[in-house]
Write an enzyme that holds these catalytic residues in place. Structure first.
Site, PDB file in Angstrom:
ATOM      1  N   TYR A  91       0.835  -1.205   0.000  1.00 28.58           N
ATOM      2  CA  TYR A  91       0.000   0.000   0.000  1.00 28.58           C
ATOM      3  C   TYR A  91       0.866   1.250   0.000  1.00 28.58           C
ATOM      4  CZ  TYR A  91       1.266   0.741   4.877  1.00 28.58           C
ATOM      5  OH  TYR A  91       1.983   0.965   6.028  1.00 28.58           O
ATOM      6  N   PHE A 121       2.385   9.777   3.216  1.00 26.12           N
ATOM      7  CA  PHE A 121       2.680   9.727   4.649  1.00 26.12           C
ATOM      8  C   PHE A 121       3.099   8.333   5.106  1.00 26.12           C
ATOM      9  CE2 PHE A 121      -1.918   9.057   4.313  1.00 26.12           C
ATOM     10  CZ  PHE A 121      -2.116   7.911   5.066  1.00 26.12           C
ATOM     11  N   ASP A 122       2.866   7.305   4.283  1.00 23.33           N
ATOM     12  CA  ASP A 122       3.265   5.948   4.660  1.00 23.33           C
ATOM     13  C   ASP A 122       3.228   5.066   3.420  1.00 23.33           C
ATOM     14  OD1 ASP A 122       4.023   3.788   6.164  1.00 23.33           O
ATOM     15  OD2 ASP A 122       2.049   3.437   7.063  1.00 23.33           O
ATOM     16  N   ILE A 132      -7.700   0.496  10.229  1.00 28.48           N
ATOM     17  CA  ILE A 132      -8.819   1.437  10.246  1.00 28.48           C
ATOM     18  C   ILE A 132     -10.031   0.798   9.554  1.00 28.48           C
ATOM     19  CG2 ILE A 132      -7.382   3.487  10.380  1.00 28.48           C
ATOM     20  CD1 ILE A 132      -7.682   3.832   7.370  1.00 28.48           C
ATOM     21  N   TYR A 149      -9.047   8.061  10.785  1.00 29.48           N
ATOM     22  CA  TYR A 149      -8.492   8.441  12.078  1.00 29.48           C
ATOM     23  C   TYR A 149      -9.272   9.552  12.778  1.00 29.48           C
ATOM     24  CZ  TYR A 149      -4.597   5.534  10.624  1.00 29.48           C
ATOM     25  OH  TYR A 149      -3.829   4.471  10.215  1.00 29.48           O
ATOM     26  N   PHE A 193      -5.474   5.838  -0.510  1.00 29.94           N
ATOM     27  CA  PHE A 193      -4.586   4.673  -0.453  1.00 29.94           C
ATOM     28  C   PHE A 193      -4.602   3.932  -1.784  1.00 29.94           C
ATOM     29  CE2 PHE A 193      -5.537   5.193   4.067  1.00 29.94           C
ATOM     30  CZ  PHE A 193      -4.309   4.950   4.670  1.00 29.94           C
TER      31      PHE A 193
END
Length: 286
Positions: A205, A215-216, A235, A261, A276
């Site tokens: 991902y 961010f990731d 999540i 979140y 994502f």
């Protein structure tokens, strides 16, 4: 005259003895407050701020019982309250900023009144030791002002999120909203098995904010991410998405904050919709 002096001396001696007796405690080195709270100061700074009910305090504290460390020394922020006589708030109200002290609490009462949900105290009649250092106080008025400003910012972010989602969907046609409220676009169709509840899967991902900032990313780390679908390990938007995928599928999703979140976490601002790319690589326990 001599009789009066003698009376004053005797009164002074009696008063000293009474004070000494009042300071005596069954715990060596500790003094006892009227409420029954035992305390021992290690550092005292009587000229600094002292907290009151409604103030926000910052403390370093740990809890121990007997030889067991229940909570290690770590920072905590709490709003000063008063729940029962001899509670943790009474202890902190005795302190000034910069003070460090150890307090002896009734363990059963603490676990019953302070733990949420209430937990059973496993140490019988052994007392609970609270080691604490008070490092900051924000007065009630200042705290309430800051809280109101923060809540206003959250309201602004809620409105902004709706605008960001609308703008994103205009720029990314072909996104379809599923029953969970996640916007999905199929990028690649796989031929593998469909995911079943509570199966463990491996995925690659990349997570981005709607402005495109990453961010990731498991892809950048070069290591797939594993989790159990439907077990609450990720999540809600992820569970809702991957539970509908087959091995080999790759999708791009936009997940509203209500399925991500919410009010935020470290690195994720409040009410942030997240994009994502998710590729289902493998079902580990078919």
């Amino acid at each position: 005259m001599k009789k009066n002096v003698t009376k004053l001396i005797l009164f002074g001696i009696a008063a000293t003895l009474l004070l000494s007796l009042g300071a005596c405690s069954k715990y060596k080195g500790f003094k006892k407050a009227k409420s029954g709270l035992y305390y021992q100061f290690h550092v005292q700074n009587d000229t600094a701020d002292q907290p009151m009910t409604g103030d926000l305090v910052g403390v370093l504290m740990s809890l121990r019982a007997g030889d067991s460390l229940l909570f290690p020394m770590m920072p905590n922020e709490m709003v000063m309250d008063s729940l029962y006589e001899g509670d943790i708030f009474e202890a902190i109200r005795m302190m000034h900023v910069g003070d460090s002290a150890t307090f002896i609490l009734d363990g059963k009462q603490f676990f019953e009144k302070m733990m949420n949900p209430a937990q059973e105290y496993e140490f019988g009649e052994d007392p609970l030791y609270l080691d604490v250092m008070l490092y900051g106080v924000m007065k009630k008025a200042e705290f309430e002002k800051a809280k109101a400003e923060f809540e206003a910012q959250l309201d602004d972010r809620k409105v902004k999120e709706v605008e960001e989602i609308d703008e994103y969907l205009q720029k990314h046609p072909g996104m379809k909203q599923n029953q969970a409220g996640v916007y999905v676009k199929n990028v690649k169709k796989g031929n593998g098995a469909k995911v079943e509840p509570l199966q463990t899967v491996k995925v690659h991902y990349t997570g981005r904010f709607v402005d495109g900032t990453v961010f990731d990313s498991s892809v950048e780390r070069g290591e797939p991410f594993s989790f159990t679908v439907g077990a609450g390990q990720v999540i809600p938007g992820w569970d809702a998405t991957v539970s509908e995928m087959k091995v080999g599928d790759k999708v791009t999703v936009l997940i509203p904050s209500s399925m991500a979140y919410g009010e935020g976490r470290q690195g994720i601002p409040p009410y942030s919709p997240l994009e994502f790319d998710i590729e289902l690589l493998e079902i580990v326990n078919e």
